[in-house]
Design an enzyme around this catalytic site. Structure first.
Site, PDB file in Angstrom:
ATOM      1  N   SER A 150       0.802  -1.234   0.000  1.00 34.16           N
ATOM      2  CA  SER A 150       0.000   0.000   0.000  1.00 34.16           C
ATOM      3  C   SER A 150       0.829   1.276   0.000  1.00 34.16           C
ATOM      4  O   SER A 150       0.284   2.343  -0.285  1.00 34.16           O
ATOM      5  CB  SER A 150      -0.891   0.039   1.242  1.00 34.16           C
ATOM      6  OG  SER A 150      -2.138  -0.515   0.965  1.00 34.16           O
TER       7      SER A 150
ATOM      8  N   LYS B  69       0.682   3.480  -2.936  1.00 36.81           N
ATOM      9  CA  LYS B  69      -0.446   4.389  -3.153  1.00 36.81           C
ATOM     10  C   LYS B  69      -0.019   5.846  -3.007  1.00 36.81           C
ATOM     11  O   LYS B  69      -0.489   6.716  -3.734  1.00 36.81           O
ATOM     12  CB  LYS B  69      -1.570   4.082  -2.152  1.00 36.81           C
ATOM     13  CG  LYS B  69      -2.235   2.732  -2.382  1.00 36.81           C
ATOM     14  CD  LYS B  69      -3.118   2.311  -1.210  1.00 36.81           C
ATOM     15  CE  LYS B  69      -3.778   0.961  -1.501  1.00 36.81           C
ATOM     16  NZ  LYS B  69      -4.241   0.257  -0.315  1.00 36.81           N
TER      17      LYS B  69
ATOM     18  N   TYR C 228      -2.516  -2.084 -10.580  1.00 37.46           N
ATOM     19  CA  TYR C 228      -2.454  -1.822  -9.133  1.00 37.46           C
ATOM     20  C   TYR C 228      -1.751  -2.978  -8.392  1.00 37.46           C
ATOM     21  O   TYR C 228      -0.934  -2.748  -7.495  1.00 37.46           O
ATOM     22  CB  TYR C 228      -3.884  -1.607  -8.605  1.00 37.46           C
ATOM     23  CG  TYR C 228      -3.991  -1.673  -7.105  1.00 37.46           C
ATOM     24  CD1 TYR C 228      -3.661  -0.577  -6.307  1.00 37.46           C
ATOM     25  CD2 TYR C 228      -4.402  -2.853  -6.472  1.00 37.46           C
ATOM     26  CE1 TYR C 228      -3.741  -0.662  -4.925  1.00 37.46           C
ATOM     27  CE2 TYR C 228      -4.483  -2.934  -5.099  1.00 37.46           C
ATOM     28  CZ  TYR C 228      -4.150  -1.839  -4.332  1.00 37.46           C
ATOM     29  OH  TYR C 228      -4.218  -1.927  -2.961  1.00 37.46           O
TER      30      TYR C 228
ATOM     31  N   TYR D 239      -4.566   4.032   7.528  1.00 37.99           N
ATOM     32  CA  TYR D 239      -5.919   3.459   7.511  1.00 37.99           C
ATOM     33  C   TYR D 239      -6.757   4.053   8.635  1.00 37.99           C
ATOM     34  O   TYR D 239      -6.666   5.246   8.917  1.00 37.99           O
ATOM     35  CB  TYR D 239      -5.865   1.923   7.606  1.00 37.99           C
ATOM     36  CG  TYR D 239      -4.813   1.309   6.728  1.00 37.99           C
ATOM     37  CD1 TYR D 239      -4.865   1.467   5.339  1.00 37.99           C
ATOM     38  CD2 TYR D 239      -3.766   0.582   7.261  1.00 37.99           C
ATOM     39  CE1 TYR D 239      -3.903   0.897   4.521  1.00 37.99           C
ATOM     40  CE2 TYR D 239      -2.801   0.004   6.443  1.00 37.99           C
ATOM     41  CZ  TYR D 239      -2.871   0.169   5.080  1.00 37.99           C
ATOM     42  OH  TYR D 239      -1.924  -0.381   4.285  1.00 37.99           O
TER      43      TYR D 239
ATOM     44  N   VAL E 206       1.066  -3.748   3.902  1.00 38.75           N
ATOM     45  CA  VAL E 206       0.881  -5.011   4.619  1.00 38.75           C
ATOM     46  C   VAL E 206       2.079  -5.953   4.592  1.00 38.75           C
ATOM     47  O   VAL E 206       2.067  -6.958   5.294  1.00 38.75           O
ATOM     48  CB  VAL E 206      -0.358  -5.823   4.155  1.00 38.75           C
ATOM     49  CG1 VAL E 206      -1.645  -5.192   4.612  1.00 38.75           C
ATOM     50  CG2 VAL E 206      -0.332  -6.066   2.668  1.00 38.75           C
TER      51      VAL E 206
HETATM   52  N1  GLN Z   1      -1.882  -5.180  -2.391  1.00 33.65           N
HETATM   53  C1  GLN Z   1      -2.566  -5.062  -1.138  1.00 33.65           C
HETATM   54  C2  GLN Z   1      -4.073  -5.110  -1.325  1.00 33.65           C
HETATM   55  O1  GLN Z   1      -4.577  -4.533  -2.236  1.00 33.65           O
HETATM   56  C3  GLN Z   1      -2.137  -3.809  -0.446  1.00 33.65           C
HETATM   57  C4  GLN Z   1      -2.856  -3.604   0.856  1.00 33.65           C
HETATM   58  C5  GLN Z   1      -2.048  -2.947   1.925  1.00 33.65           C
HETATM   59  O2  GLN Z   1      -0.824  -2.879   1.900  1.00 33.65           O
HETATM   60  N2  GLN Z   1      -2.765  -2.542   2.941  1.00 33.65           N
HETATM   61  O3  GLN Z   1      -4.770  -5.744  -0.594  1.00 33.65           O
END
Ligand code: GLN
Length: 345
Positions: free
Chosen positions: A82, A85, A208, A260, A278
């Protein structure tokens, strides 16, 4: 909202890091003080992530003058997840501008989990937040390029310029997530049904998913963060990656949404814009001063690295990075409060 900012020059308000030796010492201390924290669990909803060594732990600070301070496993690669992003958002802001991105994607925290579907429904299909999956997929869809393959190359090249070296795709993590990302495909279809994605939604999810599987190290994250701290100039390569305005806008979004549904707690404890992923990485940005990259795979229930949060909290405090902290103007420069206040106030 009509604001009186259009023709007003952006002045900046930042301080300096303590000297090289102090930063070096505090990075080593951040590592030592947090290495014993073994709480949290490794993510396993992407099957390949479950194979990570939970004991890995790296800490790195890169200053805006390019100085690098690292401790532990700061050179071990892991998938950015993530955290991508934040940088894809910056690249899209750079390409399309402040208003377009604000209106199409939004800048508000949903208060819900990163992969929430109900957040889309509750907001009439508006993705709201570019730092959770719905908003990030909608952001990737806006990436210039014209085709999914071209968009992927713009993403890979752009994130590599933030890192100052070519970033490689982890083919195994990519394949593992691509085979199991039904929820993200559902999110993209739902966005399509609300007219929020103009291109093939499944092709966007594929771009993505690849962007999330780019391999970085804690040191890369610190360089990427330092670029956002340095008005968009990578302090190691000297390249202007995005504009100064884009850094400001991206950091504002990270401050309210980067961790988050725990973003409020993060800002309360650490007082800096940050973004977690994650696989266990967190990037944190101290505007004008530098970037922090941390990596350790055990996560709290919201998906944020436990050791990474601890080490970053220590560094924010010890290096004087919290953007909300101040001392009385005639207090001693070390921030202690026992000085003679004297003088008319
Ligand atoms: N690739 C992961 C997903 O889309 C990224 C999520 C994350 O790092 N929180 O679920």
């Amino acid at each position: 909202m009509e604001l009186d900012t259009q023709d007003v020059e952006q002045r900046v308000s930042t301080g300096a890091l303590p000297g090289w030796d102090a930063v070096e010492e505090h990075v080593a201390a951040a590592y030592e003080r947090s290495r014993g924290a073994t709480g949290g669990v490794v993510a396993d909803y992407i099957p390949e992530l479950a194979a990570a060594d939970p004991d890995l732990f790296g800490v790195c600070v890169v200053e805006t003058d390019g100085a690098v301070h690292a401790a532990g496993d700061a050179a071990v690669p892991f998938s950015i997840q993530s955290i991508s992003k934040a940088f894809v958002y910056a690249l899209v802001c750079d390409a399309l501008g402040h208003e377009v991105v604000r209106d199409r994607i939004g800048v508000n925290n949903t208060g819900l989990a990163f992969n929430s579907v109900i957040a889309i429904e509750l907001n009439d299909g508006h993705p709201m937040n570019p730092m959770v999956n719905a908003g990030a997929i909608a952001t990737t869809a806006l990436m210039p390029g014209g085709s999914p393959e071209a968009q992927w190359h713009v993403v890979q090249d752009g994130l590599s310029r933030f890192a100052g070296r070519p970033l490689e795709l982890d083919e195994v993590v990519y394949a593992s997530e691509a085979a199991t990302n039904h929820r993200n495909r559902a999110i993209a279809r739902l966005l399509e049904s609300y007219g929020r994605v103009d291109v093939d939604p499944l092709a966007v999810v594929d771009v993505y998913t690849r962007q999330c599987a780019l391999l970085v190290t804690a040191e890369d994250l610190a360089v990427m963060g330092a670029t956002l701290a340095d008005g968009g100039v990578n302090p190691v390569t000297g390249e202007q990656v995005v504009s100064q305005e884009v850094c400001r806008d991206t950091l504002a979004v990270l401050a309210s949404t980067g961790l988050y549904e725990r973003s409020g707690e993060w800002l309360f404890e650490i007082g800096l814009p940050g973004k977690s992923g994650v696989a266990g990485g967190i990037v944190t940005v101290a505007p004008g001063k530098g970037g922090i990259g941390v990596f350790s795979p055990r996560l709290d229930p919201a998906g944020n690295s436990v050791r990474g949060q601890r080490a970053t909290a220590y560094l924010s405090r010890a290096l004087g990075l919290n953007i909300f902290a101040s001392a009385a103007h005639d207090a001693p420069p070390d921030g202690s409060t026992d000085g003679d206040r004297g003088g008319a106030r």
